[in-house]
Design a protein around this motif. Structure first.
Motif, PDB file in Angstrom:
ATOM      1  N   LYS A  94       9.732  -8.285  -1.726  1.00  0.00           N
ATOM      2  CA  LYS A  94      10.364  -9.262  -1.195  1.00  0.00           C
ATOM      3  C   LYS A  94      10.338 -10.152  -2.271  1.00  0.00           C
ATOM      4  O   LYS A  94       9.310 -11.064  -2.814  1.00  0.00           O
ATOM      5  CB  LYS A  94       9.015  -9.781   0.009  1.00  0.00           C
ATOM      6  CG  LYS A  94       9.034  -8.751   1.081  1.00  0.00           C
ATOM      7  CD  LYS A  94       8.770  -9.446   2.429  1.00  0.00           C
ATOM      8  CE  LYS A  94       9.126  -8.559   3.536  1.00  0.00           C
ATOM      9  NZ  LYS A  94       8.100  -8.612   4.627  1.00  0.00           N
ATOM     10  N   ARG A 108       0.824  -1.211  -0.025  1.00  0.00           N
ATOM     11  CA  ARG A 108       0.118   0.029   0.114  1.00  0.00           C
ATOM     12  C   ARG A 108       0.828   1.166  -0.066  1.00  0.00           C
ATOM     13  O   ARG A 108       0.453   2.369   0.526  1.00  0.00           O
ATOM     14  CB  ARG A 108      -0.781   0.163   1.202  1.00  0.00           C
ATOM     15  CG  ARG A 108      -0.279  -0.305   2.702  1.00  0.00           C
ATOM     16  CD  ARG A 108      -1.175  -0.174   3.611  1.00  0.00           C
ATOM     17  NE  ARG A 108      -0.267  -0.553   4.974  1.00  0.00           N
ATOM     18  CZ  ARG A 108      -0.834  -0.552   6.127  1.00  0.00           C
ATOM     19  NH1 ARG A 108      -2.235  -0.482   6.178  1.00  0.00           N
ATOM     20  NH2 ARG A 108      -0.104  -1.176   7.043  1.00  0.00           N
ATOM     21  N   SER A 109       2.144   1.308  -0.589  1.00  0.00           N
ATOM     22  CA  SER A 109       2.922   2.300  -0.654  1.00  0.00           C
ATOM     23  C   SER A 109       2.041   3.509  -1.370  1.00  0.00           C
ATOM     24  O   SER A 109       1.257   3.185  -2.144  1.00  0.00           O
ATOM     25  CB  SER A 109       4.266   2.275  -1.330  1.00  0.00           C
ATOM     26  OG  SER A 109       4.211   1.991  -2.833  1.00  0.00           O
ATOM     27  N   VAL A 125       5.490  -6.202  -9.619  1.00  0.00           N
ATOM     28  CA  VAL A 125       6.125  -4.739  -9.453  1.00  0.00           C
ATOM     29  C   VAL A 125       7.453  -4.921  -8.886  1.00  0.00           C
ATOM     30  O   VAL A 125       8.385  -3.926  -8.976  1.00  0.00           O
ATOM     31  CB  VAL A 125       5.317  -3.645  -8.517  1.00  0.00           C
ATOM     32  CG1 VAL A 125       5.791  -2.372  -8.722  1.00  0.00           C
ATOM     33  CG2 VAL A 125       3.899  -3.747  -9.229  1.00  0.00           C
ATOM     34  N   THR A 138      11.299  -5.102  -7.414  1.00  0.00           N
ATOM     35  CA  THR A 138      12.595  -5.277  -8.024  1.00  0.00           C
ATOM     36  C   THR A 138      13.630  -5.058  -7.003  1.00  0.00           C
ATOM     37  O   THR A 138      13.929  -4.090  -6.452  1.00  0.00           O
ATOM     38  CB  THR A 138      12.670  -4.006  -9.051  1.00  0.00           C
ATOM     39  OG1 THR A 138      12.525  -2.832  -8.246  1.00  0.00           O
ATOM     40  CG2 THR A 138      12.050  -4.097 -10.338  1.00  0.00           C
ATOM     41  N   SER A 141       0.812  -5.781   5.247  1.00  0.00           N
ATOM     42  CA  SER A 141       1.563  -6.568   6.214  1.00  0.00           C
ATOM     43  C   SER A 141       0.479  -6.928   7.615  1.00  0.00           C
ATOM     44  O   SER A 141       0.834  -7.886   8.017  1.00  0.00           O
ATOM     45  CB  SER A 141       2.745  -6.087   6.705  1.00  0.00           C
ATOM     46  OG  SER A 141       2.416  -5.012   7.574  1.00  0.00           O
ATOM     47  N   THR A 149       6.930   1.809 -16.467  1.00  0.00           N
ATOM     48  CA  THR A 149       7.107   3.009 -15.758  1.00  0.00           C
ATOM     49  C   THR A 149       7.791   4.190 -16.359  1.00  0.00           C
ATOM     50  O   THR A 149       7.510   5.339 -16.119  1.00  0.00           O
ATOM     51  CB  THR A 149       8.055   2.747 -14.346  1.00  0.00           C
ATOM     52  OG1 THR A 149       7.237   1.663 -13.693  1.00  0.00           O
ATOM     53  CG2 THR A 149       8.182   3.926 -13.281  1.00  0.00           C
TER      54      THR A 149
HETATM   55  P1  NAP Z   1       7.352  -0.362   0.228  1.00  0.00           P
HETATM   56  O1  NAP Z   1       7.084   1.322   0.323  1.00  0.00           O
HETATM   57  O2  NAP Z   1       8.562  -0.634   0.909  1.00  0.00           O
HETATM   58  O3  NAP Z   1       5.980  -1.012   0.822  1.00  0.00           O
HETATM   59  C1  NAP Z   1       5.889  -2.224   0.710  1.00  0.00           C
HETATM   60  C2  NAP Z   1       4.381  -2.744   1.051  1.00  0.00           C
HETATM   61  O4  NAP Z   1       4.476  -4.154   1.097  1.00  0.00           O
HETATM   62  C3  NAP Z   1       3.867  -2.077   2.183  1.00  0.00           C
HETATM   63  O5  NAP Z   1       2.608  -1.731   1.972  1.00  0.00           O
HETATM   64  C4  NAP Z   1       3.972  -3.372   3.310  1.00  0.00           C
HETATM   65  O6  NAP Z   1       2.828  -3.249   4.238  1.00  0.00           O
HETATM   66  C5  NAP Z   1       3.556  -4.561   2.421  1.00  0.00           C
HETATM   67  N1  NAP Z   1       4.189  -5.700   2.788  1.00  0.00           N
HETATM   68  C6  NAP Z   1       5.652  -5.982   3.256  1.00  0.00           C
HETATM   69  N2  NAP Z   1       5.688  -7.207   3.494  1.00  0.00           N
HETATM   70  C7  NAP Z   1       4.493  -7.763   3.452  1.00  0.00           C
HETATM   71  C8  NAP Z   1       3.986  -9.111   3.691  1.00  0.00           C
HETATM   72  N3  NAP Z   1       4.583 -10.199   4.026  1.00  0.00           N
HETATM   73  N4  NAP Z   1       2.564  -9.164   3.352  1.00  0.00           N
HETATM   74  C9  NAP Z   1       1.835  -8.123   2.951  1.00  0.00           C
HETATM   75  N5  NAP Z   1       2.341  -7.183   2.813  1.00  0.00           N
HETATM   76  C10 NAP Z   1       3.533  -6.819   2.878  1.00  0.00           C
HETATM   77  O7  NAP Z   1       7.471  -0.608  -1.413  1.00  0.00           O
HETATM   78  P2  NAP Z   1       7.170   0.128  -2.776  1.00  0.00           P
HETATM   79  O8  NAP Z   1       7.853   1.476  -2.908  1.00  0.00           O
HETATM   80  O9  NAP Z   1       5.878   0.056  -3.050  1.00  0.00           O
HETATM   81  O10 NAP Z   1       8.109  -0.721  -3.619  1.00  0.00           O
HETATM   82  C11 NAP Z   1       7.674  -2.359  -3.724  1.00  0.00           C
HETATM   83  C12 NAP Z   1       8.437  -3.013  -4.898  1.00  0.00           C
HETATM   84  O11 NAP Z   1       8.211  -2.710  -6.006  1.00  0.00           O
HETATM   85  C13 NAP Z   1       9.877  -2.874  -4.506  1.00  0.00           C
HETATM   86  O12 NAP Z   1      10.650  -3.969  -4.691  1.00  0.00           O
HETATM   87  C14 NAP Z   1      10.223  -1.970  -5.406  1.00  0.00           C
HETATM   88  O13 NAP Z   1      11.799  -1.619  -5.621  1.00  0.00           O
HETATM   89  C15 NAP Z   1       9.420  -1.947  -6.564  1.00  0.00           C
HETATM   90  N6  NAP Z   1       9.051  -0.869  -7.504  1.00  0.00           N
HETATM   91  C16 NAP Z   1       9.146  -1.052  -8.630  1.00  0.00           C
HETATM   92  C17 NAP Z   1       9.234   0.007  -9.699  1.00  0.00           C
HETATM   93  C18 NAP Z   1       9.085  -0.632 -11.044  1.00  0.00           C
HETATM   94  O14 NAP Z   1       9.105   0.568 -11.822  1.00  0.00           O
HETATM   95  N7  NAP Z   1       9.355  -1.618 -11.563  1.00  0.00           N
HETATM   96  C19 NAP Z   1       8.351   1.047  -9.056  1.00  0.00           C
HETATM   97  C20 NAP Z   1       8.336   1.320  -7.811  1.00  0.00           C
HETATM   98  C21 NAP Z   1       8.760   0.308  -6.875  1.00  0.00           C
HETATM   99  P3  NAP Z   1       2.821  -2.208   5.147  1.00  0.00           P
HETATM  100  O15 NAP Z   1       2.308  -0.877   4.730  1.00  0.00           O
HETATM  101  O16 NAP Z   1       2.029  -2.741   6.408  1.00  0.00           O
HETATM  102  O17 NAP Z   1       4.169  -2.084   5.994  1.00  0.00           O
END
Ligand code: NAP
Length: 294
Positions: free
Chosen positions: A214, A165-166, A232, A234, A193, A275
């Protein structure tokens, strides 16, 4: 199973943008100009910013890369943001995240002029998007919407489950998918989470989007037969067989999940290139809007 090829789709979009830029140039108009601020030496950030600059070159945009070392103060960074806000030759700019810990990312995001916020992170753009008003849409979720559209996967009436939910991926993704609009109209569950029975939630998904960070978290036993799976994630994992010394890992256990689903994005080559395509689309839009205002 069919791969949702983000690299190919993004190449198509870039070619469309390139044509538009060529016609702007041939009619004597100013071409779009994107600036990117990079702070520090984070390997991932350098790779992403370089890819964005390269994409600008390809489509014919002007681009300016502004680098600071990670000792830059918050005030200095904010002053550069203000300078770009005021610079009429810049259509849009991004501040590559993450920033060093001593800099407040929210403060920096808020300082960006919403009309130049081509990442779509400013609350004004998020708010406008929520109300269905014209806005710069956040690049990653909008790239995913575009990928679904180009593969003719209509979310209407489908149950979309998003894990994560980022404010830059999961939350705006949930808003875009649930809008009352053609190409959206999905029923959305936004998991995180603290979600109970995550596996049961995932098993209900027609479209399942993993944005957790993860590696290989989503396994085949969490996926319904025939679901559309968007990865998504990475994460960088050490890999001595690669020249770079690492490999990119998604949030989805690709080999086992691909046996079960109807469509899936690979990592790399799925959401990442989309993206960038989306960022270019926003920058072109910013250029058109500033031309309209001229
Ligand atoms: P983030 O800000 O770290 O948020 C992670 C989310 O995952 C949080 O909402 C967290 O919950 C949830 N989460 C973590 N562990 C969990 C579990 N065991 N079960 C259920 N939910 C869980 O991440 P982000 O910025 O959105 O990025 C996520 C991934 O996407 C990363 O690998 C990032 O590098 C990648 N990304 C890729 C792109 C692209 O262009 N390909 C762009 C952006 C991001 P809580 O809110 O409760 O903590």
């Amino acid at each position: 199973m069919q791969k949702l090829d983000g690299r190919k789709t993004s190449a198509e979009i870039k070619d469309e943008i390139r044509e538009e830029v060529n016609s702007l140039r041939s009619s004597g108009k100013r071409v779009p100009h994107l600036a990117a601020i990079l702070v520090g030496e984070d390997g991932g950030s350098i790779t992403y910013v370089n890819a964005k600059v390269k994409a600008c070159d390809y489509v014919g945009f002007d681009s300016t890369l502004i680098k600071f070392n990670d000792e830059i103060s918050e005030e200095e960074l904010l002053s550069k943001v203000h300078e770009l806000n005021e610079d009429p030759s810049i259509d849009g700019f991004i501040v590559q995240l993450p920033l060093p810990k001593h800099i407040d990312e929210k403060k920096v995001t808020l300082a960006i002029n919403p009309s130049k916020d081509v990442d779509g992170f400013h609350p004004e753009n998020i708010g406008r998007m929520s109300l269905g008003l014209p806005a710069f849409l956040p690049a990653t979720p909008n790239g995913i919407m575009e990928l679904l559209k180009r593969y003719q996967i209509d979310p209407e009436g489908k149950h979309c489950v998003i894990i994560g939910r980022s404010s830059i991926v999961g939350t705006p993704m949930s808003l875009l998918l649930s809008r009352n609009k053609k190409g959206a109209n999905a029923t959305v569950s936004l998991c995180h989470s603290r979600t109970k029975n995550l596996k049961e939630m995932c098993l209900q998904a027609d479209i399942l989007i993993a944005a957790i960070g993860k590696p290989y978290f989503l396994k085949a036993d969490m996926v319904k037969e025939g679901a559309v799976v968007i990865d998504v994630g990475t994460s960088r994992l050490p890999d001595s067989s690669k020249k770079s010394g690492y490999k990119l890992a998604g949030d989805v256990a690709f080999d086992e999940v691909s046996e079960k689903c109807s469509f899936i994005t690979p990592v790399p080559g799925g959401v990442g290139p989309m993206t960038i395509a989306s960022l270019l689309q926003n920058t072109l839009l910013a250029n058109k809007r500033s031309a309209d205002n001229a």
